[in-house]
Design an enzyme around this catalytic site. Structure first.
Site, PDB file in Angstrom:
ATOM      1  N   CYS A 378      39.042  43.992  44.427  1.00  0.00           N
ATOM      2  CA  CYS A 378      39.265  45.415  44.157  1.00  0.00           C
ATOM      3  C   CYS A 378      39.077  46.233  45.431  1.00  0.00           C
ATOM      4  CB  CYS A 378      38.370  45.884  43.014  1.00  0.00           C
ATOM      5  SG  CYS A 378      39.076  47.332  42.214  1.00  0.00           S
ATOM      6  N   HIS A 513      39.762  42.446  38.788  1.00  0.00           N
ATOM      7  CA  HIS A 513      38.422  41.842  38.806  1.00  0.00           C
ATOM      8  C   HIS A 513      38.426  40.477  38.107  1.00  0.00           C
ATOM      9  CE1 HIS A 513      36.061  45.286  40.291  1.00  0.00           C
ATOM     10  NE2 HIS A 513      37.013  45.996  39.736  1.00  0.00           N
ATOM     11  N   GLU A 515      36.313  38.212  38.226  1.00  0.00           N
ATOM     12  CA  GLU A 515      34.969  37.752  37.831  1.00  0.00           C
ATOM     13  C   GLU A 515      34.702  37.946  36.342  1.00  0.00           C
ATOM     14  OE1 GLU A 515      35.651  40.410  39.638  1.00  0.00           O
ATOM     15  OE2 GLU A 515      34.157  42.002  39.486  1.00  0.00           O
TER      16      GLU A 515
HETATM   17  N1  GLN Z   1      36.881  52.706  44.684  1.00  0.00           N
HETATM   18  C1  GLN Z   1      38.069  51.946  44.550  1.00  0.00           C
HETATM   19  C2  GLN Z   1      39.027  52.577  43.541  1.00  0.00           C
HETATM   20  O1  GLN Z   1      38.651  53.369  42.738  1.00  0.00           O
HETATM   21  C3  GLN Z   1      37.775  50.511  44.152  1.00  0.00           C
HETATM   22  C4  GLN Z   1      37.144  50.390  42.809  1.00  0.00           C
HETATM   23  C5  GLN Z   1      36.558  49.027  42.552  1.00  0.00           C
HETATM   24  O2  GLN Z   1      36.300  48.269  43.474  1.00  0.00           O
HETATM   25  N2  GLN Z   1      36.296  48.722  41.301  1.00  0.00           N
HETATM   26  O3  GLN Z   1      40.194  52.270  43.560  1.00  0.00           O
END
Ligand code: GLN
Length: 542
Positions: A378, A513, A515
């Protein structure tokens, strides 16, 4: 008809109610029952989405895009069933539902009260959450004695009465502290906690006693006498080496047989093989490999709960133990970055806000230029794009509009900000970002000749998202022939989901994600691949 098992906690928090609930549910699933799990959280937030990971731990995201308590992650990992928005009920949600009904006039002029209106709403949500299962496991968050827990405890008390005999069970998890000086295990806090429960009308059927060691018969007798629980219904929840040993440790005491007899249900024999096989695999993991996690929530390991578990699972699949080295990205600088040479792999996890960003960019740079396996998740993908854009494509000001709203090269930006490709990016009012998050499971198409395809062995996958910012499509062409490829793209073709580097042993980052969907039995393709590549890295020769 669904049977309900309510799990409450006493004495202190963090006793592992979530893991106990998940382990018990797993034993029943392995007997062929349809089980469900639900967490009732007494706090006022509508969901944990806005809570700090340092305070509350990770926010677990379900397939349907709910931002939920991290215990739901345990439920999915232990039981292998999917949770949803209905699986996590907070006091905030209950009150919000009731207030909405009151505004619509649904209560026909009555005075709206905790009993019956709030408790009725809780009971309704418990029924919805049980999804017509054979056995519904309902965990009540917090500790008995908290003011906030009262409406929930009252609701489950009423509910069990309405269900009738042998249709509901109350399990109370408590702590038996060990006093070093006198070398004694103390039962008094448990006695008080049960007294508290009984004063609100709940007599626990089973006590699950958390402690360093198994409790003996004498202690069981004492607890039984003071808590009005049968001696055969007092079980030990010992500190285990691995949380995945707990289903077996509970089974060894035949807690499941006791529950079956209390609920008066017949069962197929238990198939404990998946957990036994898992244990065998763990016992073979001798080698240890080091993975650096470059985060900013490193003070509380629970902030990265699912990530830690996914790395651990992938280790077991590859026959190694993963030693996670948490490195605070704010403290990484030119002088100390060399420490990363001692790592088998580097992982940059998700995160929000600009604190520690440059440390993460340096770590991604170090991994890329030193051929160290790199996995970006992410924010970790966004960091890779920024690093590559700055140092390879020579867009010196490359940044995300999350960190520099006026950046000249907004390689990462909100979709609304992409529209203007003339160099002046549209600035969105960031004071109100509520409801703008990309959440939940979405389809991604994978490029055939890619590392991603090698890992997944599939052309389409579904993974869960939780972020606002995206790779800015106005900049995608800048990466042509640069060695960085977009190997996973959203179904509509406009959102970049996976990136990887051509000339690198293993460098991959994803916008989603992975995970959240890793399991102890199968791991996850990307984590399995990352650990396998990290294992191959020869540290002394680099
Ligand atoms: N801050 C980044 C976004 O909002 C990544 C978010 C995250 O890693 N879950 O896109």
């Amino acid at each position: 008809m669904t049977r309900y098992v309510f799990i409450t906690g006493g004495v202190v928090s963090s006793l592992g109610k979530g893991i106990a609930s998940a382990s018990l549910a797993s034993l029943f699933k392995l007997r062929g029952f349809k089980v469900s799990l639900q967490k009732l959280d007494p706090y006022i937030n509508l969901d944990p989405g806005t809570m700090s990971p340092i305070q509350h731990g990770e926010v677990f995201v379900t397939d349907d895009g709910a931002e939920t308590d991290l215990d739901l992650g345990h439920y999915e990992r232990f039981v292998g069933i999917q949770m949803s928005q209905d699986s996590n009920v907070t006091a905030g949600r209950v009150y919000s539902n009731v207030i909405n009904k009151e505004r619509k006039g649904d209560y026909l002029g009555s005075t709206v009260q905790v009993i019956p209106h709030i408790t009725d709403e809780i009971k309704k949500l418990i029924k919805i959450g049980s999804k017509k299962s054979d056995i519904a496991f309902v965990e009540v968050g917090g500790t008995v004695g908290d003011i906030e827990s009262l409406p929930f405890l009252e609701a489950i008390r009423q509910f069990s009465l309405e269900l009738g005999e042998s249709k509901a069970l109350f399990i109370h998890l408590t702590l038996l502290p060990y006093i070093e000086v006198t070398k004694e295990i103390k039962t008094k806090p448990t006695q008080h906690s049960v007294k508290e429960l009984r004063s609100i009308g709940i007599q626990p059927d089973i006590l699950l006693c958390r402690g360093k060691d198994k409790i003996n018969n004498k202690l069981k007798e004492k607890l039984a006498l003071f808590t009005n629980v049968s001696k055969d219904a007092v079980f030990s929840a010992v500190d285990a080496k691995s949380i995945y040993d707990i289903p077996i440790l509970l089974k060894e005491q035949n807690i499941d047989n006791y529950m079956l007899s209390k609920l008066k249900i017949k069962s197929k024999p238990l198939n404990l093989k998946p957990w036994q096989d898992y244990r065998k695999k763990v016992s073979k993991c001798k080698k240890v490999i080091k993975i650096a996690m470059i985060g900013k929530y490193v003070d509380l390991e629970d902030s990265y709960k699912s990530l830690n578990e996914a790395l651990y699972h992938a280790g077991i699949i590859n026959g190694v133990t993963v030693d996670i080295q948490y490195l605070d990205s704010e403290k990484i600088n030119k002088n100390n970055i060399k420490i990363l040479r001692e790592m088998n792999g580097i992982l940059v996890p998700g995160g929000f806000g600009d604190r520690g960003i440059e440390g993460k960019v340096s770590a991604a740079h170090f991994a890329r230029t030193n051929n160290i396996p790199y996995f970006g998740i992410c924010l970790g993908l966004q960091i890779s794009i920024i690093e590559f854009a700055r140092n390879v494509i020579k867009l010196a000001k490359a940044n995300s509009t999350e960190f520099d709203i006026k950046t000249k090269n907004p390689v990462i930006a909100l979709v609304e900000e992409w529209k203007d490709s003339s160099g002046k990016n549209i600035i969105v009012d960031k004071n109100n970002l509520g409801g703008t998050m990309r959440l939940g499971s979405q389809t991604c198409n994978i490029e055939k000749n890619s590392l991603a395809y090698k890992m997944y062995k599939k052309l389409t996958i579904k993974e869960r998202h939780r972020h606002r910012y995206e790779v800015n499509s106005n900049f995608v062409n800048y990466f042509n022939d640069s060695g960085l490829i977009f190997s996973g793209i959203s179904k509509k073709g406009n959102l970049m989901e996976i990136i990887e580097l051509k000339n690198h042993p293993w460098y991959l980052a994803c916008q989603f994600h992975p995970e959240f969907t890793s399991s102890p039995i199968e791991g996850h393709p990307l984590f399995n691949g990352f650990i396998s590549a990290s294992l191959k890295r020869k540290i002394n020769q680099s």
